[in-house]
Write a protein that holds these residues in place. Structure first.
Motif, PDB file in Angstrom:
ATOM      1  N   MET A   1     -12.386 -27.743  -7.984  1.00 15.15           N
ATOM      2  CA  MET A   1     -11.642 -28.936  -7.596  1.00 15.15           C
ATOM      3  C   MET A   1     -10.185 -28.618  -7.346  1.00 15.15           C
ATOM      4  N   LYS A   2      -9.605 -27.758  -8.154  1.00 12.72           N
ATOM      5  CA  LYS A   2      -8.205 -27.379  -7.953  1.00 12.72           C
ATOM      6  C   LYS A   2      -8.008 -26.738  -6.587  1.00 12.72           C
ATOM      7  N   SER A   3      -8.985 -25.934  -6.163  1.00 15.47           N
ATOM      8  CA  SER A   3      -8.854 -25.240  -4.882  1.00 15.47           C
ATOM      9  C   SER A   3      -8.943 -26.205  -3.709  1.00 15.47           C
ATOM     10  N   GLY A  26     -20.486 -34.890 -15.860  1.00 13.18           N
ATOM     11  CA  GLY A  26     -20.285 -36.235 -15.312  1.00 13.18           C
ATOM     12  C   GLY A  26     -18.995 -36.868 -15.799  1.00 13.18           C
ATOM     13  N   LYS A  27     -18.732 -36.724 -17.089  1.00 10.71           N
ATOM     14  CA  LYS A  27     -17.508 -37.263 -17.667  1.00 10.71           C
ATOM     15  C   LYS A  27     -16.283 -36.580 -17.083  1.00 10.71           C
ATOM     16  N   LEU A  28     -16.367 -35.273 -16.886  1.00 16.78           N
ATOM     17  CA  LEU A  28     -15.257 -34.529 -16.298  1.00 16.78           C
ATOM     18  C   LEU A  28     -14.987 -34.995 -14.874  1.00 16.78           C
ATOM     19  N   CYS A  29     -16.040 -35.276 -14.115  1.00 21.07           N
ATOM     20  CA  CYS A  29     -15.878 -35.792 -12.750  1.00 21.07           C
ATOM     21  C   CYS A  29     -15.104 -37.109 -12.769  1.00 21.07           C
ATOM     22  N   ASP A  30     -15.471 -37.985 -13.676  1.00 14.63           N
ATOM     23  CA  ASP A  30     -14.785 -39.287 -13.787  1.00 14.63           C
ATOM     24  C   ASP A  30     -13.317 -39.098 -14.150  1.00 14.63           C
ATOM     25  N   GLU A  31     -13.028 -38.159 -15.034  1.00 16.42           N
ATOM     26  CA  GLU A  31     -11.651 -37.907 -15.443  1.00 16.42           C
ATOM     27  C   GLU A  31     -10.822 -37.377 -14.276  1.00 16.42           C
ATOM     28  N   ALA A  33     -11.460 -37.853 -11.078  1.00 18.72           N
ATOM     29  CA  ALA A  33     -11.347 -38.923 -10.079  1.00 18.72           C
ATOM     30  C   ALA A  33     -10.249 -39.915 -10.433  1.00 18.72           C
ATOM     31  N   SER A  34     -10.001 -40.100 -11.730  1.00 22.07           N
ATOM     32  CA  SER A  34      -8.969 -41.055 -12.152  1.00 22.07           C
ATOM     33  C   SER A  34      -7.564 -40.586 -11.804  1.00 22.07           C
ATOM     34  N   THR A  35      -7.436 -39.313 -11.420  1.00 18.14           N
ATOM     35  CA  THR A  35      -6.117 -38.758 -11.109  1.00 18.14           C
ATOM     36  C   THR A  35      -5.816 -38.743  -9.618  1.00 18.14           C
ATOM     37  N   SER A  37      -6.909 -40.831  -5.820  1.00 19.76           N
ATOM     38  CA  SER A  37      -7.660 -41.907  -5.161  1.00 19.76           C
ATOM     39  C   SER A  37      -8.581 -41.398  -4.054  1.00 19.76           C
ATOM     40  N   ARG A  38      -8.409 -40.156  -3.652  1.00 18.71           N
ATOM     41  CA  ARG A  38      -9.273 -39.591  -2.601  1.00 18.71           C
ATOM     42  C   ARG A  38     -10.641 -39.182  -3.131  1.00 18.71           C
ATOM     43  N   ILE A  39     -10.802 -39.184  -4.447  1.00 22.86           N
ATOM     44  CA  ILE A  39     -12.038 -38.696  -5.067  1.00 22.86           C
ATOM     45  C   ILE A  39     -12.951 -39.860  -5.407  1.00 22.86           C
ATOM     46  N   ARG A  40     -14.206 -39.733  -4.982  1.00 22.33           N
ATOM     47  CA  ARG A  40     -15.236 -40.708  -5.364  1.00 22.33           C
ATOM     48  C   ARG A  40     -16.356 -39.972  -6.094  1.00 22.33           C
ATOM     49  N   VAL A  41     -16.792 -40.526  -7.197  1.00 21.63           N
ATOM     50  CA  VAL A  41     -17.829 -39.906  -8.015  1.00 21.63           C
ATOM     51  C   VAL A  41     -19.112 -40.728  -7.942  1.00 21.63           C
ATOM     52  N   TYR A  42     -20.234 -40.036  -7.811  1.00 20.85           N
ATOM     53  CA  TYR A  42     -21.537 -40.688  -7.823  1.00 20.85           C
ATOM     54  C   TYR A  42     -22.413 -40.001  -8.876  1.00 20.85           C
ATOM     55  N   HIS A  43     -22.988 -40.793  -9.754  1.00 19.70           N
ATOM     56  CA  HIS A  43     -23.909 -40.288 -10.767  1.00 19.70           C
ATOM     57  C   HIS A  43     -25.334 -40.666 -10.347  1.00 19.70           C
ATOM     58  N   LYS A  44     -26.218 -39.702 -10.283  1.00 19.98           N
ATOM     59  CA  LYS A  44     -27.582 -39.943  -9.842  1.00 19.98           C
ATOM     60  C   LYS A  44     -28.559 -39.131 -10.677  1.00 19.98           C
ATOM     61  N   PRO A  45     -29.840 -39.529 -10.714  1.00 17.90           N
ATOM     62  CA  PRO A  45     -30.854 -38.730 -11.405  1.00 17.90           C
ATOM     63  C   PRO A  45     -30.958 -37.356 -10.758  1.00 17.90           C
TER      64      PRO A  45
END
Length: 316
Positions: A1-3, A26-31, A33-35, A37-45
Motif C-alpha cells: 500500500m505504501k508503494s 481485513g481490520k488493517l485494510c479498514d485502518e 482506508a480511514s487515512t 479517501s481514495r481507498i475503498r475496502v470490500y470484505h467478501k467470503p
C-alpha cells in the motif's frame, strides 16, 4: 500500500478486496482506508484470486485497471503516471511494464536484463499478436498490465481456475486485436516465497495447467488477428510438454501412476499430437510422439544427466 500511495500521480482510486481473510488483514485494510479517501475496502467470503479480481473489476470506477497482489509492491513512484501518459498519448487499450524478483524480505534477487529487442518496442503501437509473441512471450502475469476498463468489457477471470489464471485471461483478452503499448520499466517487485502455490505439489495445479492446452486450441480459431492462430496452436501443444515436465519433477514423480489415470494423460497426449498436424514447419519435442510414461522417463533421464554433469564440473 505504501508503494501505491507514494505515486507521483494522485488522481486514482484504490480498491482493497478482503477475500475472506481469517487474520487481521481485513481490520488493517479498514485502518488504512480511514487515512485516505481514495481507498475503498470490500470484505467478501473467500473465493480465491480470480474471484477477488473480478469483484474489484465490477466495482472499479476508473478508466484504467491495474492489479497488485497482496505480497508484492511497486518500486517506481512514477509508474502510474508513465502508464497513463503512454495510454493517453497513443490511445492504447493496454500497456505493459516489467518486474524484478525479490525475496520474502523485499531484497532484490537475480533478474535477467531486458532483451535489446524489447527496448526497441517502447515507442511502437503493437497489435495483440505482437504483444503476445514479442513482449509477453510466455510471461503472462496480469499485474504487469494496465488495462483500459472498456477493453476488458465483460471478460472476467475464470473463478473455477485456481492456478495459472493469468494465462487463461490473457489468451481470451488478446484474442481480440487491441492497441497495445510497452514500457521497458521494471516497476513491479514480485515476491518469491518458498511455500508459494507454484512450489507446493497439488494435482489440481497440474489439471489447471493441462487444461490450458484446450483453451489455447479453442481460441486459436477465435482470434481476430489470424497470425495468432498458429501461435496459439503452438502454445497449446507446448503446454502439454511443459506441464509433463512438471509431472516428471521431484514434486510429483512418486505419484505418476495416479496422475496418469486421474488426468487422462494418455488421451490428452493423443489429442495434442493430432494438433501438431495443424501447425506447419514446426519441429516439436519427441515427448509429444511417445506415451506420457516414456515422456516422463526422458525428462528424468535429462534431469539425472544434468545432475551428473554439474557434479562432475564442480569436482573438476
Amino acid at each position: 500500500m505504501k508503494s501505491v500511495l507514494m505515486q507521483s500521480i494522485k488522481d486514482f482510486e484504490i480498491l482493497l478486496i478482503d477475500d475472506g481473510s481469517k487474520d487481521s488483514s481485513g481490520k488493517l485494510c479498514d485502518e488504512i482506508a480511514s487515512t485516505d479517501s481514495r481507498i475503498r475496502v470490500y470484505h467478501k467470503p473467500n473465493g480465491g484470486l480470480s474471484s477477488a479480481r473480478n469483484y474489484g473489476i465490477d466495482r472499479a470506477l476508473g478508466e484504467y485497471i491495474i492489479f497488485l497482489d497482496s505480497d508484492d509492491f511497486w518500486i517506481d513512484k512514477d509508474i502510474l503516471f508513465l502508464l497513463v501518459k503512454k495510454a493517453e498519448s497513443q490511445n492504447l487499450d493496454v500497456v505493459r511494464g516489467e518486474f524484478v524478483n525479490v525475496d520474502a524480505k523485499g531484497k532484490q534477487l537475480y533478474t535477467p536484463d531486458l532483451p535489446e529487442e524489447n527496448l526497441n518496442l517502447k515507442n511502437q503501437i503493437l497489435s495483440s499478436y505482437e504483444m503476445m509473441k514479442f513482449v509477453i512471450n510466455g510471461r503472462f502475469f496480469s499485474w504487469l498490465f494496465m488495462f483500459r476498463k472498456s477493453a476488458i468489457g465483460c471478460l472476467r477471470f475464470d473463478e473455477n481456475r485456481k492456478f495459472q489464471e493469468d494465462i487463461d485471461f490473457a489468451i481470451k483478452f488478446f484474442s481480440k486485436n487491441y492497441r497495445c503499448g510497452y514500457l521497458p520499466i521494471q516497476f513491479y517487485a514480485y515476491r518469491q516465497r518458498e511455500n508459494s502455490i507454484i512450489s507446493t505439489p497439488r494435482i489440481s495445479n497440474l489439471a489447471n495447467s493441462f487444461a490450458l492446452c484446450n483453451v489455447f486450441y479453442e481460441y486459436a480459431y477465435k482470434v481476430e488477428d489470424k497470425r495468432l492462430t498458429s501461435y496459439y496452436l503452438y502454445r497449446g501443444i507446448m503446454m502439454y510438454y511443459w506441464t509433463l515436465e512438471t509431472v516428471a519433477s521431484d514434486l510429483y514423480i512418486d505419484r505418476y501412476e495416479e496422475l496418469e489415470k486421474n488426468l487422462s494423460l494418455v488421451a490428452l497426449r493423443k489429442k495434442v499430437y493430432n494438433w501438431t498436424k495443424e501447425v506447419s514447419k514446426v519441429h516439436f519435442p519427441i515427448h509429444l510422439y511417445i506415451s506420457p510414461y516414456w515422456g516422463v522417463c526422458l525428462f528424468r533421464l535429462r534431469w539425472w544427466g544434468g545432475k551428473i554433469l554439474r557434479a562432475f564440473k564442480i569436482k573438476k
